[in-house]
Design a protein around this motif. Structure first.
Motif, PDB file in Angstrom:
ATOM      1  N   ILE A 115       0.833  -1.194   0.000  1.00  0.00           N
ATOM      2  CA  ILE A 115       0.000   0.000   0.000  1.00  0.00           C
ATOM      3  C   ILE A 115       0.874   1.253   0.000  1.00  0.00           C
ATOM      4  O   ILE A 115       0.614   2.196  -0.757  1.00  0.00           O
ATOM      5  CB  ILE A 115      -0.961   0.007   1.205  1.00  0.00           C
ATOM      6  CG1 ILE A 115      -1.902  -1.211   1.149  1.00  0.00           C
ATOM      7  CG2 ILE A 115      -1.748   1.300   1.273  1.00  0.00           C
ATOM      8  CD1 ILE A 115      -2.763  -1.287  -0.091  1.00  0.00           C
ATOM      9  N   ASP A 116       1.937   1.263   0.818  1.00  0.00           N
ATOM     10  CA  ASP A 116       2.845   2.414   0.832  1.00  0.00           C
ATOM     11  C   ASP A 116       3.516   2.590  -0.526  1.00  0.00           C
ATOM     12  O   ASP A 116       3.694   3.713  -1.003  1.00  0.00           O
ATOM     13  CB  ASP A 116       3.910   2.251   1.922  1.00  0.00           C
ATOM     14  CG  ASP A 116       3.342   2.408   3.321  1.00  0.00           C
ATOM     15  OD1 ASP A 116       2.179   2.827   3.452  1.00  0.00           O
ATOM     16  OD2 ASP A 116       4.065   2.110   4.295  1.00  0.00           O
ATOM     17  N   ARG A 117       3.862   1.481  -1.155  1.00  0.00           N
ATOM     18  CA  ARG A 117       4.470   1.522  -2.487  1.00  0.00           C
ATOM     19  C   ARG A 117       3.504   2.163  -3.480  1.00  0.00           C
ATOM     20  O   ARG A 117       3.883   3.009  -4.289  1.00  0.00           O
ATOM     21  CB  ARG A 117       4.792   0.088  -2.920  1.00  0.00           C
ATOM     22  CG  ARG A 117       5.908  -0.034  -3.882  1.00  0.00           C
ATOM     23  CD  ARG A 117       6.174  -1.449  -4.314  1.00  0.00           C
ATOM     24  NE  ARG A 117       6.221  -2.411  -3.221  1.00  0.00           N
ATOM     25  CZ  ARG A 117       6.223  -3.714  -3.392  1.00  0.00           C
ATOM     26  NH1 ARG A 117       6.200  -4.219  -4.604  1.00  0.00           N
ATOM     27  NH2 ARG A 117       6.259  -4.534  -2.371  1.00  0.00           N
ATOM     28  N   ALA A 118       2.249   1.770  -3.390  1.00  0.00           N
ATOM     29  CA  ALA A 118       1.236   2.313  -4.296  1.00  0.00           C
ATOM     30  C   ALA A 118       1.030   3.808  -4.054  1.00  0.00           C
ATOM     31  O   ALA A 118       0.929   4.594  -5.003  1.00  0.00           O
ATOM     32  CB  ALA A 118      -0.076   1.559  -4.118  1.00  0.00           C
ATOM     33  N   ILE A 119       0.994   4.203  -2.787  1.00  0.00           N
ATOM     34  CA  ILE A 119       0.773   5.614  -2.456  1.00  0.00           C
ATOM     35  C   ILE A 119       1.915   6.481  -2.990  1.00  0.00           C
ATOM     36  O   ILE A 119       1.676   7.513  -3.622  1.00  0.00           O
ATOM     37  CB  ILE A 119       0.605   5.795  -0.929  1.00  0.00           C
ATOM     38  CG1 ILE A 119      -0.737   5.194  -0.483  1.00  0.00           C
ATOM     39  CG2 ILE A 119       0.690   7.265  -0.529  1.00  0.00           C
ATOM     40  CD1 ILE A 119      -0.918   5.115   1.020  1.00  0.00           C
ATOM     41  N   ILE A 120       3.160   6.066  -2.762  1.00  0.00           N
ATOM     42  CA  ILE A 120       4.290   6.879  -3.230  1.00  0.00           C
ATOM     43  C   ILE A 120       4.338   6.897  -4.754  1.00  0.00           C
ATOM     44  O   ILE A 120       4.664   7.915  -5.365  1.00  0.00           O
ATOM     45  CB  ILE A 120       5.643   6.431  -2.610  1.00  0.00           C
ATOM     46  CG1 ILE A 120       6.719   7.510  -2.793  1.00  0.00           C
ATOM     47  CG2 ILE A 120       6.124   5.128  -3.186  1.00  0.00           C
ATOM     48  CD1 ILE A 120       6.503   8.755  -1.997  1.00  0.00           C
ATOM     49  N   LEU A 121       3.977   5.795  -5.382  1.00  0.00           N
ATOM     50  CA  LEU A 121       3.940   5.751  -6.842  1.00  0.00           C
ATOM     51  C   LEU A 121       2.940   6.763  -7.390  1.00  0.00           C
ATOM     52  O   LEU A 121       3.252   7.529  -8.297  1.00  0.00           O
ATOM     53  CB  LEU A 121       3.576   4.340  -7.309  1.00  0.00           C
ATOM     54  CG  LEU A 121       3.195   4.189  -8.773  1.00  0.00           C
ATOM     55  CD1 LEU A 121       4.410   4.443  -9.649  1.00  0.00           C
ATOM     56  CD2 LEU A 121       2.642   2.812  -9.028  1.00  0.00           C
ATOM     57  N   MET A 122       1.744   6.781  -6.812  1.00  0.00           N
ATOM     58  CA  MET A 122       0.728   7.720  -7.297  1.00  0.00           C
ATOM     59  C   MET A 122       1.152   9.161  -7.026  1.00  0.00           C
ATOM     60  O   MET A 122       0.915  10.047  -7.850  1.00  0.00           O
ATOM     61  CB  MET A 122      -0.618   7.408  -6.654  1.00  0.00           C
ATOM     62  CG  MET A 122      -1.226   6.118  -7.191  1.00  0.00           C
ATOM     63  SD  MET A 122      -2.850   5.779  -6.528  1.00  0.00           S
ATOM     64  CE  MET A 122      -2.416   4.965  -4.993  1.00  0.00           C
ATOM     65  N   TRP A 123       1.823   9.400  -5.896  1.00  0.00           N
ATOM     66  CA  TRP A 123       2.311  10.736  -5.588  1.00  0.00           C
ATOM     67  C   TRP A 123       3.363  11.153  -6.620  1.00  0.00           C
ATOM     68  O   TRP A 123       3.364  12.288  -7.095  1.00  0.00           O
ATOM     69  CB  TRP A 123       2.881  10.769  -4.171  1.00  0.00           C
ATOM     70  CG  TRP A 123       3.427  12.102  -3.781  1.00  0.00           C
ATOM     71  CD1 TRP A 123       2.728  13.213  -3.405  1.00  0.00           C
ATOM     72  CD2 TRP A 123       4.810  12.469  -3.753  1.00  0.00           C
ATOM     73  NE1 TRP A 123       3.598  14.244  -3.140  1.00  0.00           N
ATOM     74  CE2 TRP A 123       4.883  13.825  -3.340  1.00  0.00           C
ATOM     75  CE3 TRP A 123       5.991  11.785  -4.017  1.00  0.00           C
ATOM     76  CZ2 TRP A 123       6.083  14.491  -3.203  1.00  0.00           C
ATOM     77  CZ3 TRP A 123       7.189  12.455  -3.877  1.00  0.00           C
ATOM     78  CH2 TRP A 123       7.228  13.798  -3.478  1.00  0.00           C
TER      79      TRP A 123
END
Length: 157
Positions: A115-123
């Motif tokens: 989930i953290d990986r996904a959040i930073i990717l979208m950011w």
């Protein structure tokens, strides 16, 4: 081609780099990234008819791509370890400073939870906190808190 196929093709063309980026963040292996990309396209096509357009198409595509990659990651963890065939050379290896920095960031991001990986990717893709929250299922304020913690973890990583 019917209208659905034309619209789907347009949507994929416009969001191709986004889909690839999500897939790339979930794997270091080029073949696996291509498999994830293809699986994502299949899942997008399967869900295209039921897409109600209540959210932006890019948000829907992110969610499908992330769910596809997360599911594949879970399946991979349940499988027995295999030894991939390798070649003694990497035609895609680059040694300039920018590439090394991108590779280092990629390695640090891969150490994060899914989930953290996904959040930073979208950011990194310049999505707004509201859009990120819609994809992940959390509030925009919670996205801000998580991003702060993720950035700190990446700095110290």
């Amino acid at each position: 081609m019917d209208n659905n196929e034309i619209e789907f093709t347009r949507l994929v063309r416009e969001n191709k780099s986004t889909i690839y980026t999500v897939c790339y963040m979930f794997s270091n292996d080029e073949d696996e990234v291509n498999d994830l990309f293809q699986d994502t396209l299949v899942n997008l096509w399967k869900g295209f008819a039921s897409f109600r357009k209540e959210s932006k198409a890019s948000t829907w595509i992110y969610r499908v791509a992330m769910n596809t990659c997360i599911s594949a990651d879970r399946k991979k963890k349940r499988r027995k370890d295999t030894t991939p065939l390798t070649m003694d050379m990497n035609l895609y290896e680059d040694t300039d400073t920018d590439t090394k920095q991108v590779q280092m960031l990629h390695k640090r991001i891969n150490k994060l939870g899914m989930i953290d990986r996904a959040i930073i990717l979208m950011w990194l893709e310049n999505m707004s906190y509201d859009e990120i929250g819609a994809v992940v299922g959390i509030s925009a304020q919670n996205v801000g808190v998580k991003l702060y913690r993720i950035k700190e973890e990446l700095k110290n990583g």
